[in-house]
Design an enzyme around this catalytic site. Structure first.
Site, PDB file in Angstrom:
ATOM      1  N   SER A 176      -0.830  -2.508  -4.355  1.00  0.00           N
ATOM      2  CA  SER A 176      -0.030  -1.284  -4.448  1.00  0.00           C
ATOM      3  C   SER A 176       0.428  -0.891  -3.057  1.00  0.00           C
ATOM      4  O   SER A 176      -0.225  -1.222  -2.053  1.00  0.00           O
ATOM      5  CB  SER A 176      -0.890  -0.161  -5.038  1.00  0.00           C
ATOM      6  OG  SER A 176      -0.272   1.100  -4.861  1.00  0.00           O
ATOM      7  N   TYR A 178      -8.737   4.565  -3.179  1.00  0.00           N
ATOM      8  CA  TYR A 178      -7.797   3.701  -3.890  1.00  0.00           C
ATOM      9  C   TYR A 178      -7.069   2.789  -2.905  1.00  0.00           C
ATOM     10  O   TYR A 178      -6.957   1.573  -3.117  1.00  0.00           O
ATOM     11  CB  TYR A 178      -6.791   4.545  -4.670  1.00  0.00           C
ATOM     12  CG  TYR A 178      -5.792   3.739  -5.467  1.00  0.00           C
ATOM     13  CD1 TYR A 178      -6.208   2.918  -6.513  1.00  0.00           C
ATOM     14  CD2 TYR A 178      -4.438   3.788  -5.170  1.00  0.00           C
ATOM     15  CE1 TYR A 178      -5.294   2.172  -7.248  1.00  0.00           C
ATOM     16  CE2 TYR A 178      -3.514   3.053  -5.899  1.00  0.00           C
ATOM     17  CZ  TYR A 178      -3.946   2.245  -6.934  1.00  0.00           C
ATOM     18  OH  TYR A 178      -3.030   1.501  -7.648  1.00  0.00           O
TER      19      TYR A 178
END
Length: 315
Positions: free
Chosen positions: A161, A187
């Site tokens: 990501s 994350y």
């Protein structure tokens, strides 16, 4: 063997997964897609199935996985869609999945993940996002190494990501035992680990004909954002200097870069790279949210992460 040529493709951010596999024959190839029961995972699996692959959906919820498998078989005419339980946060679940696998594995798509969760830990005390997004996939891939090597040209797809730009892997405190827990830092760290993993797979397993690449799928509205409010998104856009609405992709477009990395002949022998919008990406430029952070492709960090990950799984 990894080539040094920058990969350019005829595809774009609007390309769908089905468009990527047009003309590609995956008959007699076997693929695993983690998180293949929903979101971009099911569209990744659908495109692989449409090209003729035998696809195993590795999912936490086998009932949902079975519904997805039935749907994929109905839309592609390929009934070789299997469902197997897999909880990436549970090392025994991963080990059980590996024990049931027999024969070669041509494509492993490490797609499943969780995003910006409240602070949670596994029974081992591991931070949940790092445990799920990285350690579980690390255990799966290393457990299936023999099957990947037997395929003679296997590919590992590591779904990362742009959030990896938020944090390197903080080796001094991976599990937020000394620093305050931040869901986005956690994350981001796990997504950086996904890129570093692709770098070291390619280095360590080159003699087995295995390559791995990482990718950013794009902004797609899926269950991945279950913990994220519209206010969170607005704040994050403001922090990164981007105003307005993000440019959303639909799941079919979101799966395209995964499918490109998994199947395109343009990537034969190519590994350790980072792709977005169906193109190889370059280094991140200041003030943007595209490209890769240099720390995410640092060979020394990749090697350290591998050693740290192995130590986790031995503990």
């Amino acid at each position: 063997m990894t080539t040094s040529t920058h990969v350019s493709t005829p595809f774009s951010r609007e390309t769908t997964a089905m468009e990527v596999v047009r003309g590609i024959d995956l008959a007699n190839r076997r693929a695993i897609v983690t998180g293949g029961g929903s979101g971009i995972g099911v569209e990744t699996a659908r495109a692989l199935a449409a090209a003729g692959a035998d696809v195993t959906l590795a999912v936490r919820n086998p009932e949902a996985g079975q519904r997805a498998a039935t749907d994929i078989a109905g839309t592609t005419g390929n009934d070789q869609i299997l469902v197997a339980p897999l909880d990436l946060a549970d090392p025994e679940s991963v080990a059980a999945f590996v024990r049931t696998w027999d024969g070669p594995l041509h494509i492993l798509v490490n797609n499943a993940g969780i995003m910006a969760t409240p602070e949670m830990r596994t029974p081992q005390g591991w931070e949940m996002q790092f445990a799920t997004n990285h350690l579980g996939h690390f255990a799966l891939a290393t457990g299936l190494h023999r099957a990947l090597a037997a395929a003679e040209g296997a590919r590992v797809v590591s779904v990362s990501s742009s959030a990896h730009l938020r944090s390197p892997v903080v080796f001094e405190d991976i599990h937020f035992q000394r620093r305050p827990y931040d869901p986005w830092a956690a994350y981001g760290q796990s997504k950086t680990a996904n890129v570093l993993f692709a770098v070291d797979v390619t280095r360590r397993w080159a003699n087995d004909g295995i390559t791995a690449n990482a990718l950013m799928p794009g902004a797609i509205r899926t269950n991945l954002q279950r913990y994220i409010t519209d206010e969170d998104l607005a704040r994050l856009r403001a922090e990164s200097g981007g105003g307005g609405e993000p440019s959303w992709k639909n799941p079919e477009q979101g799966a395209a870069t995964s499918v490109l990395v998994a199947t395109s002949p343009l990537l034969n022998g190519v590994g350790g790279r980072y792709f977005e919008d169906c193109q190889e990406a370059g280094p991140n430029q200041p003030g943007t949210r595209t490209g890769y952070a240099p720390y995410a492709r640092d060979p020394a960090a990749a090697e350290e992460l591998w050693d740290v990950s192995e130590a986790h799984l031995r503990s």
